[in-house]
Design an enzyme around this catalytic site. Structure first.
Site, short mmCIF file in Angstrom:
data_model
loop_
_atom_site.label_atom_id
_atom_site.label_comp_id
_atom_site.label_asym_id
_atom_site.label_seq_id
_atom_site.Cartn_x
_atom_site.Cartn_y
_atom_site.Cartn_z
N GLY A 25 42.63 -31.40 -21.92
CA GLY A 25 41.32 -30.93 -22.39
C GLY A 25 41.43 -30.59 -23.87
O GLY A 25 42.54 -30.46 -24.41
N THR A 32 45.79 -22.91 -20.87
CA THR A 32 46.76 -21.84 -20.59
C THR A 32 46.23 -20.92 -19.48
O THR A 32 46.97 -20.55 -18.57
CB THR A 32 47.04 -21.02 -21.88
OG1 THR A 32 47.43 -21.96 -22.89
CG2 THR A 32 48.13 -20.02 -21.68
N GLN A 78 54.03 -34.62 -34.93
CA GLN A 78 53.81 -35.40 -33.70
C GLN A 78 55.13 -35.93 -33.14
O GLN A 78 55.26 -36.10 -31.93
CB GLN A 78 52.83 -36.55 -33.95
CG GLN A 78 51.39 -36.10 -34.19
CD GLN A 78 50.79 -35.27 -33.04
OE1 GLN A 78 51.24 -35.34 -31.91
NE2 GLN A 78 49.79 -34.46 -33.35
N GLU A 101 51.14 -28.34 -19.23
CA GLU A 101 50.06 -28.29 -20.22
C GLU A 101 50.21 -29.52 -21.12
O GLU A 101 51.23 -29.68 -21.78
CB GLU A 101 50.18 -27.00 -21.04
CG GLU A 101 49.02 -26.79 -21.97
CD GLU A 101 48.98 -25.35 -22.51
OE1 GLU A 101 49.79 -24.52 -22.10
OE2 GLU A 101 48.11 -25.11 -23.35
N ARG A 102 49.22 -30.38 -21.08
CA ARG A 102 49.23 -31.63 -21.85
C ARG A 102 50.34 -32.58 -21.41
O ARG A 102 51.10 -32.31 -20.48
CB ARG A 102 49.34 -31.37 -23.34
CG ARG A 102 48.16 -30.68 -23.94
CD ARG A 102 47.98 -31.04 -25.41
NE ARG A 102 46.73 -30.50 -25.91
CZ ARG A 102 45.56 -31.09 -25.70
NH1 ARG A 102 45.47 -32.22 -25.04
NH2 ARG A 102 44.46 -30.54 -26.18
N1 DCP Z 1 48.00 -30.25 -31.21
C1 DCP Z 1 48.18 -31.37 -32.01
N2 DCP Z 1 48.72 -32.50 -31.46
C2 DCP Z 1 49.04 -32.56 -30.16
C3 DCP Z 1 48.82 -31.45 -29.32
C4 DCP Z 1 48.27 -30.30 -29.89
O1 DCP Z 1 47.87 -31.34 -33.20
N3 DCP Z 1 49.58 -33.69 -29.68
C5 DCP Z 1 47.52 -28.99 -31.83
C6 DCP Z 1 46.09 -28.65 -31.59
C7 DCP Z 1 46.09 -27.13 -31.57
C8 DCP Z 1 47.46 -26.74 -31.07
O2 DCP Z 1 48.27 -27.92 -31.27
O3 DCP Z 1 45.92 -26.62 -32.88
C9 DCP Z 1 47.50 -26.35 -29.61
O4 DCP Z 1 46.64 -27.23 -28.92
P1 DCP Z 1 46.48 -27.33 -27.37
O5 DCP Z 1 45.12 -27.85 -27.10
O6 DCP Z 1 47.61 -28.10 -26.82
O7 DCP Z 1 46.66 -25.83 -26.85
P2 DCP Z 1 45.58 -24.64 -26.78
O8 DCP Z 1 46.38 -23.37 -26.84
O9 DCP Z 1 44.53 -24.84 -27.81
O10 DCP Z 1 44.99 -24.86 -25.36
P3 DCP Z 1 43.97 -23.95 -24.52
O11 DCP Z 1 43.17 -23.12 -25.49
O12 DCP Z 1 43.19 -24.96 -23.77
O13 DCP Z 1 44.84 -23.09 -23.64
#
Ligand code: DCP
Length: 227
Positions: A25, A32, A78, A101-102
């Site tokens: 998502g 999380t 990346q 997660e991811r």
């Molecule tokens: N990110 C990125 N490239 C990826 C994965 C993530 O640039 N391949 C970045 C985007 C966000 C940070 O890493 O700035 C964390 O993103 P996530 O969406 O994985 O995690 P969140 O903590 O935002 O998820 P959520 O709020 O849904 O728990």
């Protein structure tokens, strides 16, 4: 058992992989929180928060560098995401279910794609990433049984992102979340890229108080290992 394309050699990490679910998502969609809901189940191996690793690579905050100087740092960032995802994908566990997660897939089909589209990744850098992904695909077993898509609208996640105020993300404009939303939709709803497992969708725009019912719905699917 999964085999490599040319030889009868098994792929790396073919053993020890349970039923595996990816939580996907947009940024701020509640991945999380969703994972934390499953802490109460003994049979579940939870793999949350790779972002904490990205913020502290032996004292270096790669996430921050990536947002501050994207043309220079998006590629190393990346590359590191790929490594941390691989570590999680290949982690062996005694538990019968792994929730992550991811995945490598959202890195490839959403983030790296977006970075190419925005000109942050040079075509040459993008090509190198693609060669890594293809090599991994051919040689490493990536267990994938279900994808839970926490589907949101960019407007809602933008408000959440501002409210949680993660320092590195201060500079992210609404447009960036909109692009990432479209890329998640293209992958998980419209099937523009390979979907390695069936997709289970959750309305993740719902406020925290109302989303528990949605979690319970997915709980049955995940614990019974039936998409
Ligand atoms: N990110 C990125 N490239 C990826 C994965 C993530 O640039 N391949 C970045 C985007 C966000 C940070 O890493 O700035 C964390 O993103 P996530 O969406 O994985 O995690 P969140 O903590 O935002 O998820 P959520 O709020 O849904 O728990």
């Amino acid at each position: 058992m999964a085999q490599s394309s040319s030889l009868t050699r098994p792929k790396f990490a073919s053993e020890g992989q349970p039923y595996t679910v990816f939580i996907e998502g947009n940024i701020g969609s509640g991945k999380t929180t969703f994972l934390n809901y499953f802490r109460k189940f003994d049979q579940v191996c939870l793999q949350a928060e790779p972002v904490e690793k990205w913020r502290d690579v032996s004292g270096v905050n790669l996430l921050d560098l990536m947002y501050k100087e994207p043309n220079r740092w998006a590629m190393p960032f990346q590359t590191y995401v790929t490594l941390t995802m691989l570590q999680t994908h290949t982690l062996a566990t005694e538990k019968s279910i792994k929730l992550m997660e991811r995945s490598l897939f959202s890195a490839r089909y959403c983030f790296v794609e977006n970075m190419l589209n925005n000109g942050v990744l040079h075509q040459g850098m993008y090509n190198v990433m693609q060669e890594w992904y293809n090599f991994i695909r051919e040689n490493v077993h990536i267990q994938a049984d279900l994808i839970v898509y926490l589907r949101t609208t960019p407007e809602v996640v933008y408000e959440r992102m501002k409210a949680r105020a993660r320092s590195e993300e201060k500079c992210i404009p609404f447009e960036y979340l909109k692009q990432l939303h479209e890329l998640h939709e293209n992958w998980l709803i419209h099937g523009h890229h390979e979907r390695p497992a069936p997709v289970f969708m959750i309305d993740a725009d719902l406020p925290l108080e109302d989303i528990t019912k949605e979690y319970e719905r997915s709980e049955q699917s995940i614990l019974s290992k039936k998409p």
